[in-house]
Design a protein around this motif. Structure first.
Motif, PDB file in Angstrom:
ATOM      1  N   GLU A  19     -11.067 -22.552 -61.888  1.00 32.69           N
ATOM      2  CA  GLU A  19     -11.708 -21.696 -62.888  1.00 32.69           C
ATOM      3  C   GLU A  19     -13.176 -22.063 -63.075  1.00 32.69           C
ATOM      4  OE1 GLU A  19      -9.135 -22.307 -66.210  1.00 32.69           O
ATOM      5  OE2 GLU A  19      -7.816 -20.631 -65.683  1.00 32.69           O
ATOM      6  N   SER A  23     -16.297 -19.583 -62.497  1.00 29.77           N
ATOM      7  CA  SER A  23     -17.303 -19.394 -63.536  1.00 29.77           C
ATOM      8  C   SER A  23     -18.713 -19.600 -62.991  1.00 29.77           C
ATOM      9  CB  SER A  23     -17.038 -20.364 -64.696  1.00 29.77           C
ATOM     10  OG  SER A  23     -18.032 -20.268 -65.695  1.00 29.77           O
ATOM     11  N   ASP A  51      -7.298 -17.420 -57.860  1.00 32.81           N
ATOM     12  CA  ASP A  51      -8.010 -17.999 -59.000  1.00 32.81           C
ATOM     13  C   ASP A  51      -9.508 -18.062 -58.755  1.00 32.81           C
ATOM     14  OD1 ASP A  51      -5.581 -18.467 -60.328  1.00 32.81           O
ATOM     15  OD2 ASP A  51      -5.330 -20.391 -59.292  1.00 32.81           O
TER      16      ASP A  51
END
Length: 208
Positions: A19, A23, A51
């Motif tokens: 993640e 980001s 993911d």
């Protein structure tokens, strides 16, 4: 301006790490990203990609090791990537930005620890240099320094390792891309005062 990314992630098993990468990619709006030391088994790759960037394309060097050491991931709506060559220590590709039709060569590097093992990488890069006639950038972890001032702490550098790296850089007419920020990008995370710092990560470019 197009942003490229490379990160020695030291494993992708953690969802929070995946993640974090997603980001960063979204924040920097980078359509082409390289991941090093992913330690990913073939059975996990598709799940990890969901993911990271579910709709993106990817290529790994799994053909040369049982766990992926190098990944290149890219947004196919922005950039087209053709793999030229891959090995245990390198993935070399030709990238074309679809809006501008601008082409360049992009090589992701994750060199092995021993000088004798890295010599195979230097030979591969030298061979590629003789065939490449586009702008070329080589990004990643070269696992050795070029100069004595690129390390703090620990044993003195092995002169032959530095000499080998510099010889191949000269032979391929490459140069260091100007860097900003922390110059010594690797450390041993010592908590006992035996701190070691190294510049192992760099970007090399050809004249074009």
């Amino acid at each position: 301006m197009i942003t490229l990314g490379v990160w020695n992630v030291r494993g992708l098993c953690s969802l929070s790490r995946r993640e974090e990468i997603n980001s960063l990619i979204m924040k920097e709006e980078t359509p082409l990203f390289c991941l090093l030391k992913t330690k990913a088994f073939p059975s996990n790759i598709q799940n990890y990609m969901k993911d990271l960037c579910d709709s993106w394309n990817f290529h790994t060097n799994l053909n040369h090791c049982n766990k992926a050491r190098i990944w290149i991931i890219w947004n196919p709506e922005i950039v087209n990537v053709n793999i030229i060559e891959d090995s245990h220590q390198l993935i070399c590709s030709e990238a074309e930005f679809l809006i501008t039709s601008h082409k360049f060569q992009f090589s992701a590097i994750y060199a092995l620890n021993k000088g004798t093992e890295r010599s195979v990488l230097w030979e591969t890069i030298t061979s590629l240099a003789s065939r490449i006639n586009l702008p070329w950038i080589l990004l990643g972890d070269f696992n050795t320094t070029r100069f004595h001032d690129e390390r703090v702490g620990g044993a003195d550098p092995i002169a032959q390792d530095m000499e080998d790296l510099n010889l191949y850089i000269d032979a391929c007419s490459l140069s260091d891309l100007r860097a900003t920020g922390q110059n010594l990008s690797w450390h041993n995370n010592s908590k006992t005062g035996n701190l070691k710092l190294r510049r192992l990560d760099r970007a090399l470019v050809n004249e074009e």
